[in-house]
Design a protein around this motif. Structure first.
Motif, PDB file in Angstrom:
ATOM      1  N   ARG A   1       0.848  -1.196   0.000  1.00  0.00           N
ATOM      2  CA  ARG A   1       0.000   0.000   0.000  1.00  0.00           C
ATOM      3  C   ARG A   1       0.883   1.245   0.000  1.00  0.00           C
ATOM      4  O   ARG A   1       1.831   1.330   0.783  1.00  0.00           O
ATOM      5  CB  ARG A   1      -0.887  -0.007   1.249  1.00  0.00           C
ATOM      6  CG  ARG A   1      -1.683   1.247   1.473  1.00  0.00           C
ATOM      7  CD  ARG A   1      -2.410   1.188   2.832  1.00  0.00           C
ATOM      8  NE  ARG A   1      -2.994   2.475   3.164  1.00  0.00           N
ATOM      9  CZ  ARG A   1      -4.183   2.890   2.747  1.00  0.00           C
ATOM     10  NH1 ARG A   1      -4.915   2.118   1.977  1.00  0.00           N
ATOM     11  NH2 ARG A   1      -4.639   4.073   3.100  1.00  0.00           N
ATOM     12  N   VAL A   2       0.542   2.181  -0.857  1.00  0.00           N
ATOM     13  CA  VAL A   2       1.183   3.501  -0.863  1.00  0.00           C
ATOM     14  C   VAL A   2       0.049   4.498  -0.669  1.00  0.00           C
ATOM     15  O   VAL A   2      -0.916   4.497  -1.437  1.00  0.00           O
ATOM     16  CB  VAL A   2       1.922   3.785  -2.188  1.00  0.00           C
ATOM     17  CG1 VAL A   2       2.561   5.158  -2.155  1.00  0.00           C
ATOM     18  CG2 VAL A   2       2.971   2.713  -2.458  1.00  0.00           C
ATOM     19  N   GLN A   3       0.162   5.314   0.364  1.00  0.00           N
ATOM     20  CA  GLN A   3      -0.909   6.271   0.619  1.00  0.00           C
ATOM     21  C   GLN A   3      -0.409   7.693   0.480  1.00  0.00           C
ATOM     22  O   GLN A   3       0.788   7.948   0.505  1.00  0.00           O
ATOM     23  CB  GLN A   3      -1.527   6.047   1.990  1.00  0.00           C
ATOM     24  CG  GLN A   3      -0.606   6.274   3.153  1.00  0.00           C
ATOM     25  CD  GLN A   3      -1.278   5.921   4.466  1.00  0.00           C
ATOM     26  OE1 GLN A   3      -2.390   5.413   4.511  1.00  0.00           O
ATOM     27  NE2 GLN A   3      -0.599   6.190   5.553  1.00  0.00           N
ATOM     28  N   LEU A   4      -1.362   8.582   0.331  1.00  0.00           N
ATOM     29  CA  LEU A   4      -1.063   9.993   0.139  1.00  0.00           C
ATOM     30  C   LEU A   4      -2.060  10.795   0.964  1.00  0.00           C
ATOM     31  O   LEU A   4      -3.252  10.459   0.986  1.00  0.00           O
ATOM     32  CB  LEU A   4      -1.210  10.321  -1.348  1.00  0.00           C
ATOM     33  CG  LEU A   4      -0.966  11.741  -1.789  1.00  0.00           C
ATOM     34  CD1 LEU A   4      -0.227  11.733  -3.097  1.00  0.00           C
ATOM     35  CD2 LEU A   4      -2.255  12.516  -1.930  1.00  0.00           C
ATOM     36  N   HIS A   5      -1.567  11.799   1.656  1.00  0.00           N
ATOM     37  CA  HIS A   5      -2.422  12.749   2.369  1.00  0.00           C
ATOM     38  C   HIS A   5      -2.204  14.113   1.745  1.00  0.00           C
ATOM     39  O   HIS A   5      -1.060  14.529   1.549  1.00  0.00           O
ATOM     40  CB  HIS A   5      -2.051  12.835   3.862  1.00  0.00           C
ATOM     41  CG  HIS A   5      -2.293  11.581   4.613  1.00  0.00           C
ATOM     42  ND1 HIS A   5      -1.278  10.758   5.030  1.00  0.00           N
ATOM     43  CD2 HIS A   5      -3.442  10.997   5.018  1.00  0.00           C
ATOM     44  CE1 HIS A   5      -1.791   9.726   5.671  1.00  0.00           C
ATOM     45  NE2 HIS A   5      -3.104   9.845   5.674  1.00  0.00           N
ATOM     46  N   ALA A   6      -3.294  14.806   1.438  1.00  0.00           N
ATOM     47  CA  ALA A   6      -3.210  16.164   0.904  1.00  0.00           C
ATOM     48  C   ALA A   6      -4.371  16.968   1.448  1.00  0.00           C
ATOM     49  O   ALA A   6      -5.460  16.426   1.665  1.00  0.00           O
ATOM     50  CB  ALA A   6      -3.250  16.144  -0.623  1.00  0.00           C
ATOM     51  N   ARG A   7      -4.128  18.234   1.674  1.00  0.00           N
ATOM     52  CA  ARG A   7      -5.218  19.085   2.124  1.00  0.00           C
ATOM     53  C   ARG A   7      -6.359  19.027   1.116  1.00  0.00           C
ATOM     54  O   ARG A   7      -6.128  19.025  -0.097  1.00  0.00           O
ATOM     55  CB  ARG A   7      -4.763  20.523   2.283  1.00  0.00           C
ATOM     56  CG  ARG A   7      -3.902  20.730   3.485  1.00  0.00           C
ATOM     57  CD  ARG A   7      -3.647  22.187   3.709  1.00  0.00           C
ATOM     58  NE  ARG A   7      -2.681  22.366   4.785  1.00  0.00           N
ATOM     59  CZ  ARG A   7      -2.132  23.516   5.087  1.00  0.00           C
ATOM     60  NH1 ARG A   7      -2.463  24.606   4.412  1.00  0.00           N
ATOM     61  NH2 ARG A   7      -1.281  23.593   6.061  1.00  0.00           N
TER      62      ARG A   7
END
Length: 186
Positions: free
Chosen positions: A129-135
């Motif tokens: 799993r590769v996750q990303l958090h962005a506003r």
């Protein structure tokens, strides 16, 4: 530990930062432009040699993640950076983040790099799993991630504190089965 990464895409070469990047990075720092640099890049040119020669590689070798430079294939010019961090080897997950120089945005570099590094992490990098958090208000970053194949999972409400305010973060991810469905798994 992540393996060494050198990824070539249609218009980018993605590789670990190294001593050969000292001069252009020092120029960015002198100009006050950190838009192409990872957040962990030193603030002064005097700190660059040690960071480029050792710290960047130790992060990969220790299994914490990777710091990659985005180079425009046709010119060899730095257009941004992309990396993996917050690696959990037991869960097989990590977080991806990217930055593109302000004067190079809108050319698809973030999408191209995120797709390539996400695929690399899920194949050669050993992640599930590769996750990303962005506003949630960072429309450009969210659009780049979605075009790269990341799937929107939800929102972490008031999950980031910056500039004396709480911000919501969108959560997106790419998992191994996404690659299989797209026919890009190795």
């Amino acid at each position: 530990m992540f393996p060494p990464a050198k990824i070539v895409t249609g218009s980018l070469e993605l590789r670990e930062f190294g001593p050969q990047d000292e001069t252009p990075i020092a120029a960015f720092l002198a100009a006050g432009d950190r838009t192409a640099l990872p957040p962990v890049c030193p603030a002064t040119a005097a700190e660059l040699p040690g960071w480029l020669a050792e710290t960047v590689h130790r992060h990969r070798l220790d299994g914490g993640g990777v710091h990659l430079v985005m180079l425009e294939s046709s010119t060899g010019e730095i257009v941004g950076s992309i990396g993996l961090r917050d690696t959990d080897w037991e869960a097989g997950s990590c977080e991806i983040g990217y930055m593109v120089r302000a004067d190079r945005r809108g050319r698809g570099y973030a999408t191209e790099a995120a797709r390539a590094v996400g695929c690399w992490a899920l194949t050669e990098g050993g992640m599930r799993r590769v996750q990303l958090h962005a506003r949630t208000g960072n429309v450009a970053s969210l659009r780049a991630a979605e075009k790269a194949g990341f799937q929107h999972e939800g929102t972490l409400r008031m999950a980031e504190w910056e500039d004396e305010a709480a911000h919501d973060l969108a959560v997106l991810s790419m998992i191994v089965t996404d690659l299989e469905a797209a026919g890009t798994a190795r």
